[in-house]
Scaffold this motif. Structure first.
Motif, PDB file in Angstrom:
ATOM      1  N   LEU A 142       0.678  -1.326   0.136  1.00 39.34           N
ATOM      2  CA  LEU A 142      -0.072   0.037  -0.082  1.00 39.34           C
ATOM      3  C   LEU A 142       0.754   1.091  -0.202  1.00 39.34           C
ATOM      4  N   CYS A 143       1.874   1.443   0.906  1.00 37.50           N
ATOM      5  CA  CYS A 143       2.684   2.404   0.742  1.00 37.50           C
ATOM      6  C   CYS A 143       3.404   2.650  -0.535  1.00 37.50           C
ATOM      7  N   ALA A 144       4.029   1.418  -0.946  1.00 35.80           N
ATOM      8  CA  ALA A 144       4.590   1.451  -2.198  1.00 35.80           C
ATOM      9  C   ALA A 144       3.789   2.026  -3.621  1.00 35.80           C
ATOM     10  N   VAL A 145       2.907   1.535  -3.673  1.00 31.99           N
ATOM     11  CA  VAL A 145       1.627   2.057  -4.731  1.00 31.99           C
ATOM     12  C   VAL A 145       1.549   3.612  -4.500  1.00 31.99           C
ATOM     13  N   TYR A 146       1.071   4.111  -3.199  1.00 30.50           N
ATOM     14  CA  TYR A 146       1.038   5.384  -2.984  1.00 30.50           C
ATOM     15  C   TYR A 146       2.251   6.375  -3.493  1.00 30.50           C
ATOM     16  N   LEU A 166      11.954   1.753  -4.888  1.00 37.46           N
ATOM     17  CA  LEU A 166      10.968   0.869  -4.161  1.00 37.46           C
ATOM     18  C   LEU A 166      11.206  -0.655  -4.339  1.00 37.46           C
ATOM     19  N   LYS A 167      11.713  -1.172  -5.441  1.00 40.45           N
ATOM     20  CA  LYS A 167      11.880  -2.440  -5.627  1.00 40.45           C
ATOM     21  C   LYS A 167      13.106  -2.927  -4.947  1.00 40.45           C
ATOM     22  N   ILE A 168      14.267  -2.095  -4.745  1.00 42.51           N
ATOM     23  CA  ILE A 168      15.311  -2.549  -3.838  1.00 42.51           C
ATOM     24  C   ILE A 168      14.860  -2.239  -2.417  1.00 42.51           C
ATOM     25  N   LYS A 169      14.152  -1.427  -2.028  1.00 45.62           N
ATOM     26  CA  LYS A 169      13.703  -1.518  -0.689  1.00 45.62           C
ATOM     27  C   LYS A 169      12.766  -2.779  -0.213  1.00 45.62           C
ATOM     28  N   ALA A 212       2.941 -13.627  -2.607  1.00 49.57           N
ATOM     29  CA  ALA A 212       1.824 -13.490  -3.836  1.00 49.57           C
ATOM     30  C   ALA A 212       2.083 -11.662  -3.850  1.00 49.57           C
ATOM     31  N   VAL A 213       1.421 -10.955  -2.939  1.00 50.50           N
ATOM     32  CA  VAL A 213       1.117  -9.478  -3.079  1.00 50.50           C
ATOM     33  C   VAL A 213       2.561  -8.891  -3.464  1.00 50.50           C
ATOM     34  N   LEU A 214       3.647  -9.236  -2.950  1.00 55.99           N
ATOM     35  CA  LEU A 214       5.061  -8.616  -3.383  1.00 55.99           C
ATOM     36  C   LEU A 214       5.577  -9.079  -4.737  1.00 55.99           C
ATOM     37  N   ARG A 215       5.167 -10.388  -5.194  1.00 53.35           N
ATOM     38  CA  ARG A 215       5.502 -10.707  -6.427  1.00 53.35           C
ATOM     39  C   ARG A 215       4.840  -9.788  -7.606  1.00 53.35           C
ATOM     40  N   GLU A 216       3.331  -9.546  -7.329  1.00 51.42           N
ATOM     41  CA  GLU A 216       2.540  -8.798  -8.019  1.00 51.42           C
ATOM     42  C   GLU A 216       3.130  -7.412  -8.057  1.00 51.42           C
ATOM     43  N   LEU A 217       3.492  -6.813  -6.900  1.00 50.41           N
ATOM     44  CA  LEU A 217       4.164  -5.337  -6.665  1.00 50.41           C
ATOM     45  C   LEU A 217       5.135  -5.216  -7.523  1.00 50.41           C
ATOM     46  N   GLN A 218       6.235  -6.127  -7.474  1.00 50.79           N
ATOM     47  CA  GLN A 218       7.284  -5.983  -8.388  1.00 50.79           C
ATOM     48  C   GLN A 218       6.721  -5.961  -9.983  1.00 50.79           C
ATOM     49  N   ASP A 219       6.076  -6.729 -10.457  1.00 47.83           N
ATOM     50  CA  ASP A 219       5.633  -6.727 -11.754  1.00 47.83           C
ATOM     51  C   ASP A 219       4.693  -5.315 -12.082  1.00 47.83           C
ATOM     52  N   TYR A 220       3.876  -4.867 -10.970  1.00 46.39           N
ATOM     53  CA  TYR A 220       3.307  -3.691 -11.151  1.00 46.39           C
ATOM     54  C   TYR A 220       4.173  -2.441 -11.450  1.00 46.39           C
ATOM     55  N   PHE A 226      -4.490  -5.572  -7.509  1.00 40.74           N
ATOM     56  CA  PHE A 226      -3.974  -6.638  -6.660  1.00 40.74           C
ATOM     57  C   PHE A 226      -4.197  -6.290  -5.323  1.00 40.74           C
ATOM     58  N   LEU A 227      -4.664  -5.240  -4.916  1.00 34.51           N
ATOM     59  CA  LEU A 227      -4.885  -5.028  -3.401  1.00 34.51           C
ATOM     60  C   LEU A 227      -6.183  -4.970  -3.218  1.00 34.51           C
TER      61      LEU A 227
END
Length: 431
Positions: A133-137, A151-154, A166-174, A247-248
């Motif tokens: 949630l923080c990352a997409v904001y 963001l991906k490094i963090k 799963a949610v972090l894999r999708e965040l990476q793709d996003y 995905f959220l």
């Protein structure tokens, strides 16, 4: 209050076995006096009173309710920002639910103001969903490649095993997404039309502030038309209140293939009494139900008699040209992450909350497909119901089951038009 405002979409099992006349649908919830009283309560008590109270363990539930109201009704005022300030100041002591509600509400109505506070939360957040949630904001405020990489490094630093979440894999793709070219829609129409299964298509924009249109393809491949042969189209909004990514939880409606299980009537006031379409995401419930297996023993673990796994079967719902089109995997990813209860329904929410927004007079939900409905505030009867029209069109031929496919067609800054849909169909050899 969380469940009341969050539109968690718990529905009754009452099945609509036939088409429902619009004039038979009624609810007192839309009456003028009730709408006025509700808005006053939401603004004065649920938000203003709660957000003006010192934050502690006794008042936290009130703050939670206020955040749910903000993200559903998109309230934006100095008292809302005051409440956010209080919540960020006491973030470390908040419950998970309150943290999530805060981050969703801030995403909904304060897109730039809290970058510093959200950045500070992200730097120490140990929960994967809250981190996302923080990352997409933060990514929405700065979509540069450099920022995405930061963001991906963090994420990798704070979650070394992110690729198992799963949610972090999708965040990476996003954060890495490059929009591919959409295959020909005519190929999708032709393929689905040959399956002998009814299909609804919901055509949307990438920018979900703009409403979409749904159409119904019968089992014989034809499209539902009126008595004059004109294509029937139905206005639908695929935007959630907070407008979060697909995905959220409480995000916009994911693209991809949903399984229609039948119709029902909701017990939630904000959805109302108009029949809705009950749907399953891939992985939500039994695979045999999702794929409409005749033999209920088949597909329980996502396999058919031929040994195909669930992902192969999901892709096979689409023509070859569409199987590697990554946006069609949004629904699959959302199901794997744990999103549930995304249905197609109507609304009793007063559209005046959203005057001036591109989707007015449609109303956002918490991730469902919401059709336009306008009610008589004097009698409580429906004046306009795109939802009832859609359900009746789907039920105009035998069978209550089928599939629904959500597709973002382009990024034009306007509602999807009938003319666009008719152009798609006219290019299809089976119409």
């Amino acid at each position: 209050m969380k469940h009341l405002l969050g539109l968690v979409l718990l529905v009754t099992a009452a099945q609509a076995l036939a088409q429902t006349p619009r004039e038979d649908i009624h609810t007192d919830f839309v009456l003028y006096n009730r709408r006025v009283a509700l808005e006053k309560d939401l603004r004065d008590r649920v938000v203003a009173k709660h957000f003006s109270t010192p934050l502690d363990s006794n008042s936290e539930d009130g703050y939670l309710s206020g955040c749910w109201a903000v993200e559903q009704f998109l309230f934006d005022s100095p008292v809302v920002m005051q409440g956010f300030d209080h919540l960020f100041a006491g973030y470390d002591q908040l419950s998970y639910d309150t943290k999530r509600a805060l981050l969703e509400a801030v995403y909904a109505v304060a897109p730039l103001r809290y970058q510093q506070q959200v950045g500070a939360v992200l730097a120490k957040e140990a929960d994967a969903r809250l981190f996302a949630l923080c990352a997409v904001y933060l990514y929405r405020a700065d979509r540069s490649v450099e920022h995405a990489n930061t963001l991906k490094i963090k994420m990798v630093e704070q979650f070394p095993g992110y690729d198992t979440v799963a949610v972090l894999r999708e965040l990476q793709d996003y954060l890495s997404f490059v929009r591919p070219k959409m295959p020909a829609i005519g190929e999708l129409f032709a393929y689905r039309g040959a399956t002998g299964v009814k299909t609804i298509y919901s055509f949307q924009r990438w920018h979900r502030d703009y409403p979409g249109l749904a159409i119904v393809q019968n089992a014989d491949g034809s499209f539902v038309r009126d008595g004059n042969g004109r294509l029937q189209v139905f206005e639908q909004l695929a935007r959630s209140g907070p407008g979060l990514p697909y995905f959220l939880t409480n995000g916009n409606t994911p693209q991809g293939v949903y399984s229609i299980q039948g119709t029902a009537v909701s017990g939630t006031n904000y959805i109302g009494p108009t029949p809705n379409l009950q749907m399953l995401l891939p992985g939500e419930g039994k695979w045999s139900a999702y794929f409409h297996d005749v033999d209920t023993a088949a597909g329980e673990a996502g396999h058919s008699a031929t040994g195909e796994d669930s992902l192969q079967r999901y892709r096979a719902l689409l023509p070859p040209e569409w199987r590697d089109y990554s946006p069609m995997m949004e629904a699959w990813a959302a199901g794997a992450i744990g999103r549930t209860e995304i249905i197609a329904h109507g609304t009793t929410i007063d559209p005046d909350y959203f005057k001036g927004r591109p989707f007015y007079p449609l109303t956002p939900t918490m991730g469902c497909l919401c059709a336009k409905e306008l009610w008589n505030p004097t009698t409580g009867h429906l004046l306009v119901s795109e939802q009832n029209n859609l359900v009746n069109a789907f039920l105009s031929t035998p069978g209550q089951k089928g599939f629904l496919i959500v597709i973002n067609v382009d990024d034009q800054q306007k509602a999807v038009s009938r003319e666009e849909i008719e152009t798609f169909i006219n290019k299809n050899p089976r119409r």
